[in-house]
Write an enzyme that holds these catalytic residues in place. Structure first.
Site, PDB file in Angstrom:
ATOM      1  N   CYS A   4       8.784   0.073  12.208  1.00  0.00           N
ATOM      2  CA  CYS A   4       8.229   1.111  11.425  1.00  0.00           C
ATOM      3  C   CYS A   4       6.843  -0.023  10.391  1.00  0.00           C
ATOM      4  O   CYS A   4       6.641  -0.743  10.619  1.00  0.00           O
ATOM      5  CB  CYS A   4       9.387   0.881  10.160  1.00  0.00           C
ATOM      6  N   CYS A  93       7.645  -3.418   0.982  1.00  0.00           N
ATOM      7  CA  CYS A  93       7.309  -1.648   1.544  1.00  0.00           C
ATOM      8  C   CYS A  93       7.304  -0.525   1.124  1.00  0.00           C
ATOM      9  O   CYS A  93       7.834  -0.623   0.513  1.00  0.00           O
ATOM     10  CB  CYS A  93       8.955  -1.354   3.117  1.00  0.00           C
ATOM     11  N   HIS A 121      22.668  -6.488   0.763  1.00  0.00           N
ATOM     12  CA  HIS A 121      21.792  -5.617   2.341  1.00  0.00           C
ATOM     13  C   HIS A 121      21.173  -6.419   0.908  1.00  0.00           C
ATOM     14  O   HIS A 121      20.575  -5.820  -0.404  1.00  0.00           O
ATOM     15  CB  HIS A 121      21.049  -4.731   2.190  1.00  0.00           C
ATOM     16  N   GLU A 123      17.561  -4.870   0.375  1.00  0.00           N
ATOM     17  CA  GLU A 123      16.922  -4.286  -0.257  1.00  0.00           C
ATOM     18  C   GLU A 123      17.825  -3.663  -1.700  1.00  0.00           C
ATOM     19  O   GLU A 123      17.467  -2.929  -2.899  1.00  0.00           O
ATOM     20  CB  GLU A 123      16.558  -2.684   0.933  1.00  0.00           C
ATOM     21  N   SER A 224      20.580  -5.987  11.722  1.00  0.00           N
ATOM     22  CA  SER A 224      19.458  -5.292  11.542  1.00  0.00           C
ATOM     23  C   SER A 224      19.911  -4.056  10.656  1.00  0.00           C
ATOM     24  O   SER A 224      21.416  -3.904  12.170  1.00  0.00           O
ATOM     25  CB  SER A 224      18.435  -5.398  12.482  1.00  0.00           C
ATOM     26  N   SER A 272      12.836  -3.619  13.230  1.00  0.00           N
ATOM     27  CA  SER A 272      12.699  -3.973  13.568  1.00  0.00           C
ATOM     28  C   SER A 272      12.164  -5.422  14.564  1.00  0.00           C
ATOM     29  O   SER A 272      12.770  -6.117  14.564  1.00  0.00           O
ATOM     30  CB  SER A 272      13.871  -5.053  12.711  1.00  0.00           C
TER      31      SER A 272
END
Length: 288
Positions: A4, A93, A121, A123, A224, A272
Site C-alpha cells: 500500500c 503513513c 499493534h 498503530e 500482518s 505489506s
C-alpha cells in the site's frame, strides 16, 4: 495487491537511508519491525537495518538513524528518541499521522477515544499514546462483543464526548458492527471511519475474486494484521482458502494436495507483501 502507499513510503525511506549510509558511518534502525513481512525484513537486515526495541532507546546516540515505521509512534516515545541526538526519519503513513492528530486534538476536549483495533499493534500503541498526550481517556475494543460491554458501562467514564476511530487495517465489517453496538447506548458518539481505502478495496476485490475461484491463496506475513484479515474473509467466502508467506509454502501446499480439485485458483495479498513474492507464488502454482 502489493505494498500500500504507506508501506511503500516506509520501504523507500529505509532503502534511501541505507544507500546514503553505504560506507557504514551510522547505525540504521527501524523502531520496531519496519513492516510485517519476514522476507522483506531479512533482506533489510542483510543490508544493515536493525530493529530497535522501544525499551532500548537509551542506547541511541548521534551516530544513529531511526526510522519511524508506517504505524506511527507515541508522542512520549518520539520525545525520548529526540533527546538521544539520533537522526529521525519519519515514515509514518499519512493516514495514520492524520489519525494521531485527530486523537490528540479530541482528547484535549475532555474526550474519550474508543479505538477499534488489535491489542499490541504498533498503530494502536501510537494512537493510545496520542490520546494520553492530550489528557483524554482511551478504550480499545477488538470486536462487537467488547464494544457492547463498554457501551453498557460508558456512563462511568468522566468524559463529555466520545469518538470512535479505527486502526487503518481493521475489518470494515467488524467496524460497522462495533459502531452499531456503541450507537445504541452512547447518544453523542462521533464515528470516524479511519480504515485505509487500500484495506477496503482489497477486501472488496477478494469478494469479487471468490465468486470465480475454487480456491483462494492469501500471500502475506503471518504477523500482518491486514493479511490475516484477508485470510479470515477468504475462509468465509471459500472453503479452500490458504495463507502462505512465500513460494516455498505455496509449493508445499501443492505437494500436500491442498489445491486438488480446484480448477481456478485466486491469489490475493496483504498491504505489506512485495510484488516479487506475489509473482513467485504465482509461478510456483502455475508450474504445478
Amino acid at each position: 495487491m502489493g505494498f500500500c502507499s504507506g508501506v511503500r513510503l516506509a520501504v523507500k525511506a529505509a532503502e534511501d537511508a541505507l544507500e546514503r549510509n553505504s560506507f557504514g558511518e551510522k547505525k540504521i534502525f527501524s523502531l520496531g519491525p519496519l513492516i510485517h513481512n519476514e522476507t522483506v525484513l531479512k533482506k533489510f537486515e542483510e543490508r544493515g537495518l536493525k530493529i530497535l526495541d522501544e525499551n532500548k532507546i537509551d542506547s541511541l546516540d548521534e551516530n544513529c538513524v531511526v526510522l519511524l515505521r508506517a504505524h506511527g509512534v507515541a508522542p512520549n516515545v518520539l520525545k525520548k528518541i529526540k533527546t538521544t541526538g539520533a537522526v529521525i526519519i519519519d515514515s509514518t503513513c499519512p493516514r495514520v499521522a492524520t489519525s494521531l492528530r485527530r486523537v490528540e486534538e479530541f482528547s484535549k476536549k475532555d474526550g474519550c477515544v474508543i479505538l477499534a483495533g488489535d491489542a499490541g499493534h504498533g498503530e494502536v500503541r501510537a494512537l493510545q499514546g496520542s490520546a494520553e498526550q492530550g489528557g483524554g481517556k482511551f478504550v480499545l475494543v477488538q470486536n462487537a462483543e467488547e464494544a457492547k460491554k463498554f457501551a453498557n458501562s460508558f456512563e462511568s467514564f468522566p468524559c463529555e464526548n466520545f469518538v470512535l476511530l479505527s486502526q487503518t487495517t481493521f475489518s470494515p465489517d467488524e467496524f460497522k458492527k462495533i459502531a452499531e453496538a456503541l450507537r445504541e447506548k452512547i447518544p453523542n458518539l462521533q464515528v470516524l471511519d479511519t480504515i485505509c481505502p487500500a484495506t477496503q478495496s482489497r477486501q472488496k476485490a477478494l469478494r469479487d475474486l471468490a465468486k470465480k475461484s475454487d480456491a483462494i491463496i492469501v500471500v502475506g506475513g503471518k504477523k500482518s494484521a491486514n493479511s490475516r484479515r484477508l485470510f479470515e474473509l477468504a475462509c468465509e467466502l471459500c472453503e479452500k482458502s490458504f495463507f502462505v508467506e512465500n513460494a516455498h509454502e505455496a509449493a508445499r501446499l501443492l505437494e500436500e494436495g491442498g489445491l486438488c480439485g480446484a480448477a481456478t485458483v485466486g491469489i490475493t495479498a496483504g498491504a505489506s507483501t512485495p510484488d516479487f513474492l506475489i509473482e513467485e507464488v504465482e509461478r510456483a502454482i502455475c508450474r504445478a
